[in-house]
Design a protein around this motif. Structure first.
Motif, PDB file in Angstrom:
ATOM      1  N   ALA A  21       0.876   6.967  -6.797  1.00  9.40           N
ATOM      2  CA  ALA A  21      -0.452   7.478  -7.179  1.00  9.40           C
ATOM      3  C   ALA A  21      -0.280   8.804  -7.906  1.00  9.40           C
ATOM      4  CB  ALA A  21      -1.303   7.674  -5.925  1.00  9.40           C
ATOM      5  N   PRO A  22      -1.061   9.136  -8.924  1.00  7.44           N
ATOM      6  CA  PRO A  22      -2.240   8.392  -9.391  1.00  7.44           C
ATOM      7  C   PRO A  22      -1.918   7.318 -10.441  1.00  7.44           C
ATOM      8  CG  PRO A  22      -2.074  10.456 -10.583  1.00  7.44           C
ATOM      9  CD  PRO A  22      -0.883  10.390  -9.668  1.00  7.44           C
ATOM     10  N   HIS A  47      -8.276  -7.237 -11.223  1.00  2.15           N
ATOM     11  CA  HIS A  47      -7.011  -6.593 -10.897  1.00  2.15           C
ATOM     12  C   HIS A  47      -5.819  -7.552 -10.866  1.00  2.15           C
ATOM     13  CE1 HIS A  47      -9.083  -2.912  -8.804  1.00  2.15           C
ATOM     14  NE2 HIS A  47      -9.414  -3.076 -10.072  1.00  2.15           N
ATOM     15  N   ARG A  81      -9.233  -5.039  -3.970  1.00 10.80           N
ATOM     16  CA  ARG A  81      -9.707  -3.832  -3.252  1.00 10.80           C
ATOM     17  C   ARG A  81      -8.864  -2.597  -3.573  1.00 10.80           C
ATOM     18  NH1 ARG A  81      -9.769  -7.855   0.783  1.00 10.80           N
ATOM     19  NH2 ARG A  81      -7.845  -7.087   1.705  1.00 10.80           N
ATOM     20  N   GLN A  82      -7.763  -2.765  -4.288  1.00 15.19           N
ATOM     21  CA  GLN A  82      -6.860  -1.631  -4.565  1.00 15.19           C
ATOM     22  C   GLN A  82      -7.267  -0.926  -5.846  1.00 15.19           C
ATOM     23  OE1 GLN A  82      -4.578  -0.849  -2.201  1.00 15.19           O
ATOM     24  NE2 GLN A  82      -5.523  -2.627  -1.221  1.00 15.19           N
ATOM     25  N   GLU A  83      -7.518   0.369  -5.721  1.00 12.48           N
ATOM     26  CA  GLU A  83      -7.872   1.107  -6.921  1.00 12.48           C
ATOM     27  C   GLU A  83      -6.661   1.231  -7.853  1.00 12.48           C
ATOM     28  OE1 GLU A  83      -9.618   5.433  -7.947  1.00 12.48           O
ATOM     29  OE2 GLU A  83      -9.691   4.813  -5.840  1.00 12.48           O
ATOM     30  N   LEU A  84      -5.479   1.403  -7.271  1.00 16.93           N
ATOM     31  CA  LEU A  84      -4.303   1.701  -8.097  1.00 16.93           C
ATOM     32  C   LEU A  84      -3.226   0.613  -8.026  1.00 16.93           C
ATOM     33  CD1 LEU A  84      -3.963   5.506  -7.202  1.00 16.93           C
ATOM     34  CD2 LEU A  84      -4.900   4.515  -9.296  1.00 16.93           C
ATOM     35  N   ARG A  99      -2.082  -3.417  -8.937  1.00 14.73           N
ATOM     36  CA  ARG A  99      -2.400  -4.583  -9.765  1.00 14.73           C
ATOM     37  C   ARG A  99      -1.403  -5.699  -9.468  1.00 14.73           C
ATOM     38  NH1 ARG A  99      -5.930  -1.656 -10.129  1.00 14.73           N
ATOM     39  NH2 ARG A  99      -7.060  -0.842 -11.929  1.00 14.73           N
ATOM     40  N   ILE A 105      -0.833   3.596 -11.830  1.00 10.45           N
ATOM     41  CA  ILE A 105      -1.054   2.212 -11.390  1.00 10.45           C
ATOM     42  C   ILE A 105       0.300   1.588 -11.020  1.00 10.45           C
ATOM     43  CG2 ILE A 105      -1.707  -0.097 -12.227  1.00 10.45           C
ATOM     44  CD1 ILE A 105      -4.186   1.435 -12.122  1.00 10.45           C
ATOM     45  N   GLU A 107       0.835  -1.217   0.000  1.00 10.19           N
ATOM     46  CA  GLU A 107       0.000   0.000   0.000  1.00 10.19           C
ATOM     47  C   GLU A 107       0.863   1.259   0.000  1.00 10.19           C
ATOM     48  OE1 GLU A 107      -4.306  -1.142   1.945  1.00 10.19           O
ATOM     49  OE2 GLU A 107      -2.602  -0.915   3.287  1.00 10.19           O
ATOM     50  N   ASN A 142     -11.869  -8.680  -9.027  1.00 12.98           N
ATOM     51  CA  ASN A 142     -12.192  -7.367  -9.581  1.00 12.98           C
ATOM     52  C   ASN A 142     -11.407  -7.039 -10.853  1.00 12.98           C
ATOM     53  OD1 ASN A 142     -13.852  -5.230  -9.302  1.00 12.98           O
ATOM     54  ND2 ASN A 142     -12.631  -4.142  -7.765  1.00 12.98           N
TER      55      ASN A 142
END
Ligand code: SF4
Length: 341
Positions: free
Chosen positions: A130-131, A189, A163-166, A168, A133, A123, A187
């Motif tokens: 960010a932003p 990812h 659960r991670q937007e950014l 993979r 990936i 994380e 998801n």
């Protein structure tokens, strides 16, 4: 192929402070796997073997359970930004294993039980980029599937990245025990990759791995579960029957993959090559090997720090590339061939 059961397990005592460590300890005890302890997962003694071959074979049946110290992850260019340190080695014995020169003389299997620490660090890395990936590779030092039925590490990792937007995740396997991962909330990812080869090549050189047809069937299940899918075909060999054999592999994939999976499909192809060091290693462990490793048949390609490798001659490479690319695109026109080296 049956599920992997280690012949012995070696725990760091601290691993029992973590729920996964405790669970694994009880599970292995229930399976009557002999368990001993070690001060550090990096200095493991007690793996028998009087000759290098014996030590290698015994190590491949030894599971070390440890706590990962330190926070930094190694880089993983160009395929991902970081290696995700989850586990090491695997029980199979492919003669051309890509880890053979990095894992040392006793390539024992190792799993880490402090997953939350590892996820926290992932994380942090994701936040730093960010932003953009950030990609993590889960198979840089292992094939993570054989120990999955004991640990559930991949399941938790795939759901974490779900659960991670950014963030993979990607990994690769030569194994087929994928059922426990089909219901993960991935998801989209995680890119689930299979390492494949022609059936005859697998049979000859990839000991204790599932045959081609079983891996392709597993890829079909993973595709139906909606994962983005990828394939590594490696090493690609040039031998008497190569066109027919590789065509059969591509047709086997064609028979298994649903239409939806074909829109986002990656292929990575690596032609067979060897270094002097790898050749010596292979001859030590597999003295009867029939791997084609005659220097005079190859082109020498200079590498960094003097570690040159023997690759196919340009005319052979051109033939392999033309055939494989044409075949793949004729069957999977929307696939992406990431590289063919
Ligand atoms: Fe090496 Fe992969 Fe074969 Fe295991 S399955 S021995 S990690 S090449």
């Amino acid at each position: 192929m049956s599920f992997f059961i280690p012949k012995r397990a070696i725990f760091e005592p601290r691993a029992l402070d973590y729920p996964m460590g405790k669970e694994l300890y009880e599970k292995l005890k229930g399976m009557e796997v002999p368990i001993t302890f070690t001060g550090s997962h990096n200095r493991v003694s007690g793996i028998p073997g009087k000759t290098p071959r014996e030590a290698f074979r015994e190590a491949k049946r030894t599971l070390v359970v440890g706590v990962r110290k330190g926070t930094d992850f190694a880089g993983c260019k160009p395929s991902a930004h970081y290696q995700l340190p989850l586990n090491t080695s695997c029980p199979s014995m492919c003669e051309y294993c890509y880890l053979a020169t990095t894992l040392g003389k006793k390539p024992y299997l190792r799993v880490y039980v402090n997953l939350d620490d590892i996820f926290n660090q992932a994380e942090n890395y994701i936040a730093q980029r960010a932003p953009e990936i950030t990609w993590f590779e889960g198979a840089a030092t292992s094939d993570p599937i054989p120990t999955e039925h004991l640990t559930g590490i991949l399941y938790k990792t795939i759901e974490f990245f779900g659960r991670q937007e950014l963030g993979r995740f990607r990994f690769v396997t030569k194994h087929d025990k994928v059922d426990s991962l089909l219901l993960c909330r991935h998801n989209g990812h995680t890119r689930f990759r299979f390492s494949l080869n022609a059936a005859a090549v697998i049979e000859k050189y990839e000991h204790i791995t599932p045959p081609m047809a079983d891996r392709v069937a597993a890829a079909g299940k993973v595709a139906h579960a909606g994962y983005p899918l990828g394939f590594i075909i490696a090493p690609v060999f040039y031998f008497a029957d190569w066109r027919r054999q590789y065509e059969e592999l591509i047709m086997a994939l064609d028979a298994q993959l649903p239409a939806a999976a074909r829109k986002d499909l990656t292929f990575e192809l690596i032609s067979h090559r060897f270094t002097k060091r790898a050749k010596n290693n292979i001859l030590d462990l597999f003295p009867e090997t029939t791997l084609p490793m005659e220097e005079e048949d190859r082109k020498y390609k200079y590498g960094q720090f003097g570690y040159g490798k023997y690759v196919y001659r340009p005319e052979v490479m051109a033939e392999l590339k033309e055939f494989m690319k044409n075949k793949l695109f004729s069957v999977f026109p929307h696939a992406q061939i990431e590289y063919f080296v």
